[in-house]
Design a protein around this motif. Structure first.
Motif, mmCIF file in Angstrom:
data_model
loop_
_atom_site.group_PDB
_atom_site.id
_atom_site.type_symbol
_atom_site.label_atom_id
_atom_site.label_comp_id
_atom_site.label_asym_id
_atom_site.label_seq_id
_atom_site.Cartn_x
_atom_site.Cartn_y
_atom_site.Cartn_z
ATOM 1 N N ARG A 119 0.516 -1.134 -0.113
ATOM 2 C CA ARG A 119 0.529 -0.033 0.026
ATOM 3 C C ARG A 119 0.724 1.095 0.108
ATOM 4 N NH1 ARG A 119 -4.974 1.018 2.700
ATOM 5 N NH2 ARG A 119 -5.253 3.949 2.542
ATOM 6 N N GLU A 153 0.347 4.615 -2.251
ATOM 7 C CA GLU A 153 -0.029 5.093 -1.482
ATOM 8 C C GLU A 153 0.090 7.060 -1.214
ATOM 9 O OE1 GLU A 153 -3.257 6.820 -0.879
ATOM 10 O OE2 GLU A 153 -3.511 4.872 -0.696
ATOM 11 N N TRP A 210 0.421 9.124 1.821
ATOM 12 C CA TRP A 210 1.444 8.255 2.782
ATOM 13 C C TRP A 210 2.416 9.120 2.623
ATOM 14 C CZ3 TRP A 210 0.753 2.341 3.590
ATOM 15 C CH2 TRP A 210 -0.624 2.337 4.200
ATOM 16 N N TYR A 264 -6.199 3.312 9.899
ATOM 17 C CA TYR A 264 -6.474 2.625 8.903
ATOM 18 C C TYR A 264 -6.826 1.636 8.611
ATOM 19 C CZ TYR A 264 -2.181 5.114 8.344
ATOM 20 O OH TYR A 264 -0.612 6.942 8.291
#
Length: 291
Positions: A180, A184, A187, A259
């Motif tokens: 992820r 992402e 992030w 999350y």
């Protein structure tokens, strides 16, 4: 192209497979290409070592994202937390900055300048080097990999008293989080911590492994004085003593609340494949942490 350093280890193998299944072009850098024979056939394997700047820069050619899943906790010669987790990761960061590539660094929950664990102090220094660089970065910090400890404790041996709570996470969950992190954008510049829903002592983990394996064997303890004596000569006993002494707990559920779409596997479920005892594989784990 995604470069994974440490892509042949416990975490790296799962991560590389996930990335390939997601349609990504993946390159794995390893000191020994024969260790990559189990990876998907579409993976490009290159020989390289994070301690050798030239090989890192060669491996980085054409790369848009690099994932560091290396660790120098155990290994021959110059393999140490300082040479791999601090300096080697700094080399990866510098190469990523030169290449205008993103970097995802796998670190450990509890990484800090004053951590009792040498590995975590080195990881923290790498994190600080990355923060000061021009690279676009994400840090994924994980707790102890329960699958690794299931192998270490194939025989019912506990290091120290075994009554210190430790958070254990499934390596599969960590692989999902790192995957992820690769994609992402929200992030970027973030530290994402991932752990399991339970804190267990080593005594409790040993008992659970015995239950899953249908065993009733005496659990043997390596006393703390023995660990201290052995720690004069090797870092592993020093790390075992630290894990038996200092706070290693983590609120995995609270972290998961930030999350909620990420996996949160219970220890018992993660240990399903270990319900039948087997000898440790002997493969040096390059997962990026004490677990």
């Amino acid at each position: 192209m995604i470069l994974v350093a440490g892509g042949t280890g416990r975490l790296g193998t799962l991560l590389v497979t996930r990335l390939v299944d997601g349609g990504n072009e993946v390159r794995v850098m390893t000191r020994d290409p024969t260790r990559a024979q189990h990876l998907p056939t579409t993976v490009e394997v290159v020989r390289g070592d994070v301690r050798e700047r030239e090989s890192v820069h060669r491996a980085m050619l054409g790369v848009g994202t690099v994932v560091s899943a290396v660790h120098g906790f155990a290994g021959p010669g110059r393999v140490t937390p300082a040479s791999v987790d601090r300096d080697g990761n700094a080399t990866l960061v510098d190469a990523a900055a030169t290449q205008s590539a993103r970097i995802v660094l796998v670190s450990g929950v509890g990484a800090a300048a004053d951590s009792p664990l040498e590995l975590f102090r080195a990881k923290y220094e790498a994190e600080q080097h990355m923060r000061a660089s021009s690279a676009v970065w994400t840090v994924v910090r994980a707790t102890a990999f329960v699958e690794l400890w299931a192998e270490i404790m194939a025989k019912p041996i506990v290091f120290g008293r075994g009554d210190n709570p430790i958070n254990f996470v499934s390596v599969a969950d960590v692989a999902a989080v790192v995957e992820r992190a690769v994609d992402e954008e929200s992030w970027h510049g973030q530290v994402v911590e991932v752990g399991g829903p339970e804190n267990l002592t080593f005594n409790e983990l040993a008992g659970l492994l015995q239950e899953l394996r249908g065993q009733q064997r005496r659990i043997h303890h390596v006393p703390r004085p023995v660990l201290r004596a052995l720690g004069v000569f090797a870092r592993q006993p020093r790390a075992a003593l630290a894990m038996d002494t200092f706070d290693m707990s983590f609120d995995g559920r609270a972290a998961h609340a930030a999350y909620p779409d990420l996996p949160l596997t219970h220890v018992r479920e993660a240990l399903g494949p270990f319900s039948v005892p087997s000898a440790p594989s002997g493969r040096t784990d390059r997962s990026g942490g004490l677990g």
